[in-house]
Design a protein around this motif. Structure first.
Motif, PDB file in Angstrom:
ATOM      1  N   ALA A 110      -6.681 -14.550  15.080  1.00 13.19           N
ATOM      2  CA  ALA A 110      -5.909 -14.551  16.323  1.00 13.19           C
ATOM      3  C   ALA A 110      -4.411 -14.487  16.054  1.00 13.19           C
ATOM      4  N   ILE A 111      -3.955 -15.244  15.063  1.00 19.56           N
ATOM      5  CA  ILE A 111      -2.522 -15.227  14.750  1.00 19.56           C
ATOM      6  C   ILE A 111      -2.102 -13.856  14.244  1.00 19.56           C
ATOM      7  N   ASN A 132      -1.895 -11.420  17.116  1.00 26.60           N
ATOM      8  CA  ASN A 132      -0.676 -11.643  17.897  1.00 26.60           C
ATOM      9  C   ASN A 132       0.554 -11.116  17.169  1.00 26.60           C
ATOM     10  N   LYS A 133       0.624 -11.321  15.862  1.00 24.65           N
ATOM     11  CA  LYS A 133       1.741 -10.772  15.085  1.00 24.65           C
ATOM     12  C   LYS A 133       1.769  -9.251  15.174  1.00 24.65           C
ATOM     13  N   MET A 170       0.510  -7.318  17.575  1.00 19.90           N
ATOM     14  CA  MET A 170       0.875  -6.889  18.921  1.00 19.90           C
ATOM     15  C   MET A 170       2.371  -7.029  19.178  1.00 19.90           C
ATOM     16  N   HIS A 171       3.013  -8.001  18.541  1.00 15.61           N
ATOM     17  CA  HIS A 171       4.435  -8.248  18.764  1.00 15.61           C
ATOM     18  C   HIS A 171       5.317  -7.584  17.707  1.00 15.61           C
ATOM     19  N   LEU A 218      -9.363 -11.774  22.701  1.00 11.75           N
ATOM     20  CA  LEU A 218      -7.950 -11.825  23.062  1.00 11.75           C
ATOM     21  C   LEU A 218      -7.549 -10.711  24.027  1.00 11.75           C
ATOM     22  N   VAL A 244      -7.382  -7.453  23.292  1.00 10.52           N
ATOM     23  CA  VAL A 244      -6.538  -6.437  22.649  1.00 10.52           C
ATOM     24  C   VAL A 244      -7.363  -5.445  21.831  1.00 10.52           C
TER      25      VAL A 244
END
Length: 232
Positions: free
Chosen positions: A142-143, A146-147, A149-150, A171, A173
């Protein structure tokens, strides 16, 4: 049993019930060999430490290494997942990586999950300071998603494509990532037992039951029950 979120193999369903292919399998084998189970959720690095100490007896989906052989027993291998590189949707063509050796020259910011062993080839590259300087560790899928995606990493290596799909879907995505054509060889996965708290005889009994599950089709049926839900 130590576990972390690792769908479709270990996860909590919509009702909060712990389930997944690894959970169902170890419950079935434990019943067959007369073992009682309890489950403790924690990050992967903590699971490794607790197994080394004997505070946790067993975990699943573990790769075998020389270091871990010093403090853990391993079951026979029970699955071999696909290792792959995932990037943001539509960006594979921007990252011309023919092998991991191309990572430093491309300046590719690579995500990995801390404590995961993805094979000797990756371990050799990690010994190269130029390669290691571009690697960012994270505690879980998950982390890293998120990294990605950002824009904090350009892509990340996953030890199991099925897990990536399950975690990305959870998530929301899954449609925002894609698999890069880079080929990376996977490694066999095992159940891993603490040498401190689990006898070799128990591991042998586990392996004998695992062999029966493979031979009579129960292993395949358990995995298909969950993999069919996450294929894409």
């Amino acid at each position: 049993v130590g576990w972390e979120p690792y769908g479709p193999f270990t996860f909590r369903d919509s009702d909060g019930t712990l389930t997944g292919a690894d959970i169902v399998l170890i419950k079935a084998i434990a019943k067959e060999i007369g073992c009682e189970l309890s489950f403790r959720g924690m990050p992967w690095n903590r699971i490794l430490l607790e197994i080394e100490k004997g505070a946790v007896d067993v975990t699943s989906s573990a790769s075998r290494t020389k270091e871990r052989d010093e403090w853990a027993w391993f079951s026979a291998p029970y699955r071999r997942p696909e290792v792959a590189l995932f990037v943001r949707k539509g960006e594979s063509r921007n990252h011309r990586l023919r092998s991991l050796a191309d990572v430093p020259g491309a300046g590719f910011r690579l995500g990995l999950i801390e404590g995961y062993f993805l094979g000797e080839d990756i371990a050799r590259h990690m010994a190269d300071p130029a390669f290691a300087a571009l690697v960012e560790g994270a505690a879980d899928y998950a982390i890293n998603l998120n990294k990605l995606m950002h824009g904090r990493i350009d892509g990340f290596l996953v030890d199991d494509v099925d897990v990536l799909r399950a975690e990305a879907r959870a998530l929301g995505v899954l449609d925002a990532v894609e698999r890069h054509p880079l080929q990376v060889e996977g490694v066999n996965l095992h159940y891993m037992f603490s040498r401190v708290s689990v006898s070799r005889e128990t591991v042998r009994a586990f392996d004998q039951a695992l062999a029966r599950f493979k031979a009579d089709g129960r292993l395949d049926r358990i995995f298909q029950q969950f993999l069919n839900k996450t294929s894409n």
